[in-house]
Design an enzyme around this catalytic site. Structure first.
Site, PDB file in Angstrom:
ATOM      1  N   GLN A 128       9.646  -1.135   0.687  1.00 35.71           N
ATOM      2  CA  GLN A 128      10.583  -1.387  -0.408  1.00 35.71           C
ATOM      3  C   GLN A 128      11.914  -1.889   0.135  1.00 35.71           C
ATOM      4  O   GLN A 128      12.564  -1.203   0.926  1.00 35.71           O
ATOM      5  CB  GLN A 128      10.805  -0.115  -1.225  1.00 35.71           C
ATOM      6  CG  GLN A 128      11.679  -0.322  -2.454  1.00 35.71           C
ATOM      7  CD  GLN A 128      11.883   0.975  -3.213  1.00 35.71           C
ATOM      8  OE1 GLN A 128      12.809   1.735  -2.917  1.00 35.71           O
ATOM      9  NE2 GLN A 128      11.032   1.241  -4.202  1.00 35.71           N
ATOM     10  N   GLY A 129      12.326  -3.072  -0.288  1.00 38.09           N
ATOM     11  CA  GLY A 129      13.599  -3.655   0.112  1.00 38.09           C
ATOM     12  C   GLY A 129      14.586  -3.638  -1.039  1.00 38.09           C
ATOM     13  O   GLY A 129      14.868  -4.684  -1.648  1.00 38.09           O
ATOM     14  N   SER A 131      17.606  -0.863  -1.222  1.00 41.42           N
ATOM     15  CA  SER A 131      18.927  -0.429  -0.753  1.00 41.42           C
ATOM     16  C   SER A 131      19.469  -1.364   0.320  1.00 41.42           C
ATOM     17  O   SER A 131      18.719  -1.983   1.074  1.00 41.42           O
ATOM     18  CB  SER A 131      18.853   0.983  -0.193  1.00 41.42           C
ATOM     19  OG  SER A 131      18.526   1.916  -1.201  1.00 41.42           O
ATOM     20  N   SER A 163      11.218   2.046   4.273  1.00 40.97           N
ATOM     21  CA  SER A 163      10.154   2.881   4.832  1.00 40.97           C
ATOM     22  C   SER A 163       8.962   2.055   5.293  1.00 40.97           C
ATOM     23  O   SER A 163       8.459   1.213   4.543  1.00 40.97           O
ATOM     24  CB  SER A 163       9.685   3.905   3.791  1.00 40.97           C
ATOM     25  OG  SER A 163      10.750   4.721   3.367  1.00 40.97           O
ATOM     26  N   GLU A 246       8.319   5.784  -9.221  1.00 45.27           N
ATOM     27  CA  GLU A 246       8.739   6.418  -7.978  1.00 45.27           C
ATOM     28  C   GLU A 246       9.261   7.820  -8.235  1.00 45.27           C
ATOM     29  O   GLU A 246       8.952   8.763  -7.494  1.00 45.27           O
ATOM     30  CB  GLU A 246       9.825   5.564  -7.312  1.00 45.27           C
ATOM     31  CG  GLU A 246      10.365   6.139  -6.025  1.00 45.27           C
ATOM     32  CD  GLU A 246      11.451   5.270  -5.421  1.00 45.27           C
ATOM     33  OE1 GLU A 246      11.746   5.427  -4.234  1.00 45.27           O
ATOM     34  OE2 GLU A 246      12.013   4.424  -6.145  1.00 45.27           O
TER      35      GLU A 246
END
Length: 401
Positions: A128-129, A131, A163, A246
Site C-alpha cells: 500500500q502506497g 502514507s 508494508s 482495512e
C-alpha cells in the site's frame, strides 16, 4: 443476523477443522522474520493451499473467485484458523484484505480479471502506497504527483510505511492528479506494478528489529492510464472504500489473538507466587482489569459480526469500521500494559526466559504501540465518527500567519 450455527454451517466447520488438522502438521518451519523472500514463499504457499482446498477468499463473492460464504461461515473460518494457529495471510494481507475487495467494488472488469484470481492463488503480492513522510494522519496532504502523458501517468514522489514493498508485485497507490483542486478532490487511486522503472524500495527497521516497512521513492515512474481505479480525481472516495475494509475486517485474527494473550496472562498470574504467599491472581484489581478487557474483546467480536455482515451484503462498513478500529487498538494496548504488569521484569526481555513464555507477549506489546497510529490514527477515527455519525461540524483548520 442469527449466529446460531445451522446444520450446513456445522458441517462447514467440521470440514474445515479436519482439513486444518490434516494440513497444518505438514507445513514447513516458518522462516526467520527478517527473511522476506522466504516469508513471501511461505505465505504464498499457504495461500495456494487455501486456494486448492476451496478456502481462498472465503468472504469474496463466488463470481469473483471467492467462496461466497455467508457471514457466519466467514466468521467460522476466521475463528477456526486463528484457534488452530494457522498461518496468517502475512505478506498477502494488502491484496487479500484491501486491494482485492476494493477492486471488486470499484475496479473495471479488465482490472478484476487481471488481478483477482492472482491474489486468491497467491501469485500476486500487494503493498500500500498511501502514507508519505509529510502526509500520514493527514493523508489528504499527500504530494506524490501523477501527470497524464498520453496513455500513461508520470508519477513522482515518496511513500513511507509501505508494508512488504520489497517482495510485492503491485502497489495500491494514491497520487495527486490535480494540484489545483481542493485537497480531497484532486487525488487518484492507481495500480502500480512494482517492477516499473523508477521504483526504488528502501527497507526501514522497526523497534522490534523487523523490516516489514519500506520507503518508496518514485522517480518518473510511468503507470498505464488503464491502471486508474475509479475516475480520475475520485481517488479519495475510493481510498475510503479501501480503508473501510482495512479498518473493519482486517483485524479479525488479532481479536482472537487478544483472547489468547489474556488467557496466557491470566495463566502466568496464577503461576507467579508473591512474597506474602499466594499468587498474582489473588489480586482482585488484576482480576477486575483482565475481566473488563475480556468483556471488551467480546463486544469487539460482536461488532466484527456486524461489520462482516455489512461487507458480505455489499455494503461498505465505514461507521462500524471506525468504531472497531478505535476501540480494538486501544483495548489491545491496555492488554499489553496488563501483561507487562504480570510479567514484571521479564517484560523487558524479547527472548523467552527460563520458566516464562514471555517473548511473544513482549513483542506483541511493542508492536501494539503502532496500532493506534497505523491505518488511521485514533484521532482520525474520532473525527470520522464525530462528523459522519454525530453530524458535528468539521474541526477548524488552523494556519500559521
Amino acid at each position: 443476523m442469527d449466529l446460531r450455527l445451522t446444520e450446513p454451517e456445522l458441517a462447514f466447520r467440521d470440514r474445515l477443522r479436519s482439513w486444518l488438522a490434516e494440513t497444518l502438521p505438514q507445513l514447513p518451519t516458518r522462516p526467520d522474520r527478517d527473511d522476506w523472500p522466504a516469508r513471501r514463499r511461505y505465505d504464498t504457499a499457504w495461500q495456494r493451499l487455501l486456494f486448492e482446498a476451496g478456502y481462498a477468499g472465503v468472504d469474496w463473492p463466488a463470481e469473483h473467485g471467492g467462496l461466497g460464504a455467508t457471514p457466519t461461515e466467514q466468521l467460522i473460518f476466521l475463528e477456526e484458523t486463528a484457534r488452530a494457529r494457522a498461518p496468517y495471510v502475512g505478506a498477502n494481507f494488502v491484496g487479500l484484505l484491501h486491494a482485492g475487495p476494493t477492486l471488486i467494488v470499484e475496479g473495471s472488469e479488465a482490472q478484476r480479471g487481471r488481478h483477482l484470481a492472482g491474489i486468491l492463488r497467491g501469485d500476486q503480492v500487494w503493498c500500500q502506497g498511501f502514507s508519505e513522510p509529510d502526509a500520514g494522519s493527514d493523508l489528504a496532504a499527500l504530494r506524490t504527483t501523477a501527470v497524464r502523458d498520453g496513455d500513461t501517468y508520470v508519477v513522482n514522489g515518496r511513500k513511507i510505511w509501505t508494508s512488504h514493498a520489497e517482495v510485492s508485485d503491485y502497489c495500491e497507490l494514491l497520487v495527486r492528479t490535480d494540484p489545483d483542486a481542493p485537497r480531497h478532490a484532486g487525488i487518484s487511486w492507481l495500480i502500480l506494478p512494482m517492477d516499473t522503472p523508477g521504483v526504488k524500495v528502501h527497507p526501514l527497521r522497526t523497534a522490534v528489529g523487523s523490516s516489514e516497512f519500506s520507503e518508496l521513492v518514485l522517480d518518473d515512474v510511468r503507470v498505464p492510464a488503464e491502471n486508474l481505479v475509479g475516475a480520475e480525481n475520485d481517488g479519495w472516495r475510493v481510498a475510503m472504500v479501501t480503508f473501510s475494509f482495512e479498518r473493519g475486517t482486517a483485524f479479525i485474527g488479532d481479536v482472537i489473538e487478544s483472547r489468547n494473550i489474556l488467557a496466557e496472562t491470566a495463566a502466568i498470574a496464577r503461576a507467579t507466587p508473591t512474597p506474602g504467599g499466594g499468587t498474582l491472581w489473588d489480586d482482585p484489581a488484576l482480576r477486575r482489569d483482565i475481566g473488563r478487557l475480556a468483556a471488551e474483546v467480546s463486544g469487539l467480536w460482536s461488532l466484527i459480526r456486524k461489520n462482516v455482515s455489512e461487507a458480505s451484503a455489499g455494503m461498505v462498513p465505514v461507521q462500524g469500521a471506525s468504531v472497531f478500529k478505535l476501540r480494538f487498538t486501544e483495548n489491545r494496548q491496555r492488554i499489553g500494559d496488563v501483561a507487562a504488569h504480570v510479567l514484571g521484569r521479564t517484560s523487558l526481555a524479547m527472548t523467552d526466559l527460563p520458566g516464562v513464555a514471555n517473548a511473544r507477549i513482549v513483542e506483541d506489546r511493542v508492536n501494539t504501540l503502532a496500532f493506534t497510529i497505523a491505518a488511521g490514527t485514533s484521532q482520525i477515527q474520532k473525527n470520522i465518527l464525530a462528523e459522519r455519525v454525530l453530524g458535528l461540524p468539521k474541526e477548524p483548520r488552523w494556519t500559521s500567519r
